[in-house]
Design an enzyme around this catalytic site. Structure first.
Site, short mmCIF file in Angstrom:
data_model
loop_
_atom_site.label_atom_id
_atom_site.label_comp_id
_atom_site.label_asym_id
_atom_site.label_seq_id
_atom_site.Cartn_x
_atom_site.Cartn_y
_atom_site.Cartn_z
N HIS A 46 62.33 -52.38 59.98
CA HIS A 46 62.92 -51.59 61.07
C HIS A 46 63.30 -50.18 60.60
O HIS A 46 64.47 -49.86 60.43
CB HIS A 46 64.15 -52.32 61.63
N GLU A 131 63.59 -61.92 63.86
CA GLU A 131 63.78 -63.00 62.87
C GLU A 131 64.26 -64.28 63.56
O GLU A 131 63.80 -65.39 63.22
CB GLU A 131 64.78 -62.57 61.79
N THR A 170 69.17 -64.03 58.32
CA THR A 170 69.51 -63.59 56.95
C THR A 170 70.33 -62.31 56.91
O THR A 170 70.84 -61.95 55.85
CB THR A 170 68.21 -63.33 56.15
N SER A 228 67.96 -52.13 63.35
CA SER A 228 68.06 -52.83 62.07
C SER A 228 69.36 -53.62 62.01
O SER A 228 70.45 -53.04 61.92
CB SER A 228 67.99 -51.82 60.92
N ASN A 230 70.72 -55.61 59.70
CA ASN A 230 71.56 -55.50 58.49
C ASN A 230 72.24 -54.13 58.41
O ASN A 230 73.37 -54.04 57.93
CB ASN A 230 70.73 -55.83 57.25
O1 0CG Z 1 68.01 -56.17 59.37
P1 0CG Z 1 66.82 -56.54 60.16
O2 0CG Z 1 66.53 -58.02 60.12
O3 0CG Z 1 66.88 -56.06 61.59
O4 0CG Z 1 65.51 -55.91 59.50
P2 0CG Z 1 65.21 -54.58 58.70
O5 0CG Z 1 63.75 -54.32 58.88
O6 0CG Z 1 66.11 -53.48 59.07
O7 0CG Z 1 65.52 -54.88 57.17
C1 0CG Z 1 65.21 -55.99 56.45
C2 0CG Z 1 63.95 -56.63 56.79
C3 0CG Z 1 62.95 -57.17 57.07
FE1 SF4 Z 2 64.41 -60.40 52.78
FE2 SF4 Z 2 67.03 -59.98 52.94
FE3 SF4 Z 2 65.39 -57.96 52.73
FE4 SF4 Z 2 65.45 -59.38 54.99
S1 SF4 Z 2 67.10 -58.09 54.17
S2 SF4 Z 2 63.65 -58.63 53.92
S3 SF4 Z 2 65.82 -61.44 54.14
S4 SF4 Z 2 65.72 -59.56 51.17
#
Ligand code: 0CG
Ligand code: SF4
Length: 316
Positions: A46, A131, A170, A228, A230
């Site tokens: 993302h 996810e 995750t 995103s 995270n």
């Molecule tokens: O944090 P999410 O799952 O929205 O994804 P992002 O692409 O920002 O980062 C980790 C991965 C895959």
């Molecule tokens: Fe993998 Fe965690 Fe990165 Fe997502 S944030 S791609 S689960 S290591």
């Protein structure tokens, strides 16, 4: 004119995780091996800058497999896909590469293992996030119930309270998820699940670093995209850790300088999908306006690396 002093508290770890690094490398390798165009289902990670850079090299980003021709390779994004997606690609005899992060695949396997034992699944995640859609799509319709909040736990209707297990997205807030897990365990004492949750090392570490940097910082910026998960969690964590002004910025041009007037310190971090070049751009933008001193606030060291398939090829 002399520039005002500013301390930058640079959170560490920040930015790219091993799963993002691997997914981007897979697209690069596919482009090298098969030439353009290579199709990618969903943003590989993302981040607009990452996506735009790969698009310039010949990647074509689509929302659904239907938009891909049969005779070009397609890559599935780091967030994972429902089982129906590789099945549809195989049925069309397409060449596909799965760039799902191994830590997401691990959750898929957990869900399948519980299902095989006859347990109904509860997933803690955000509705509609790729996810969550991918993990829920590992099992037949209705086998995975989604909960997003502690309130949802009180409302969820299960088949048999003694035959339940949970998995999580995750990239959730570690603290919010602990509360949701506690509520699940209180309502369903027999529920099975991971030791704590399935939040990955990168998400956990970036939240810890923000907890350390935020209380020192007059304001905090998270380099990351609005889709995103995270990255958005890092903004919430900063606010809860006592930094009232915490904002997501995709690039330096997003910085609201007026809102930052009078600050003496700024915390800077980045989500797992934000490339270093953008973090540096933000640091440089502060350097152009302030006499900056950078202090790294490090709460963990990371040395995780995921192997990239050496030869990208059709599945057997
Ligand atoms: O944090 P999410 O799952 O929205 O994804 P992002 O692409 O920002 O980062 C980790 C991965 C895959
Ligand atoms: Fe993998 Fe965690 Fe990165 Fe997502 S944030 S791609 S689960 S290591």
């Amino acid at each position: 004119m002399t520039k005002p002093p500013l301390t930058i508290y640079l959170a560490a770890p920040r930015g790219f995780c091993a799963g993002v690094d691997r997914a981007i490398k897979i697209v690069d390798m596919a482009l090298e091996k098969w030439g353009a165009p290579v199709y990618v289902r969903h943003e590989i990670v993302h981040n607009k800058y990452v996506v735009d850079t790969l698009r310039d090299k010949g990647a074509v980003f689509v929302d659904e497999l239907d938009e891909c021709p049969d005779d070009r390779p397609v890559i599935f994004s780091a967030h994972g896909v429902p089982k129906s997606v590789p099945a549809a690609a195989a049925a069309r005899d397409m060449l596909f590469v799965d760039a799902t992060c191994p830590l997401v695949s691990k959750v898929h396997i957990e869900a399948e293992r519980h299902h095989a034992k006859g347990l109904q699944m509860i997933m803690i995640g955000h509705e509609g996030h790729p996810e969550t859609v991918g993990t829920m799509g590992q099992l037949p319709e209705g086998e995975v119930l989604l909960v997003e909040t502690v309130d949802d736990v009180a409302k969820v209707e299960v088949r048999d309270p003694d035959k339940l297990a949970f998995v999580t997205q995750t990239t959730l807030s570690v603290d919010d998820t602990a509360d949701i897990v506690a509520a699940l365990q209180a309502r369903f004492p027999a529920i099975q699940g991971p030791h704590k949750e399935d939040i990955c090392y990168a998400t956990t570490n970036r939240q810890e670093a923000v907890k350390a940097a935020a209380p020192k910082s007059d304001a905090l910026l998270v380099v990351g995209a609005p889709n995103s998960s995270n990255s958005k969690r890092l903004v919430e964590v900063a606010k809860r850790a006592g930094c009232d002004y915490a904002q997501l910025v995709q690039r330096a041009t997003d910085i609201d300088w007026r809102a930052l007037e009078g600050i003496k310190s700024i915390g800077i971090t980045a989500g797992a999908s934000a490339p270093d070049v953008l973090i540096q751009e933000v640091i440089d933008a502060f350097g152009a306006r302030y006499d900056t001193t950078v202090e790294v606030v490090e709460t963990a060291q990371e040395n995780v690396e995921f192997k990239v398939p050496r030869v990208l090829r059709e599945p057997a």
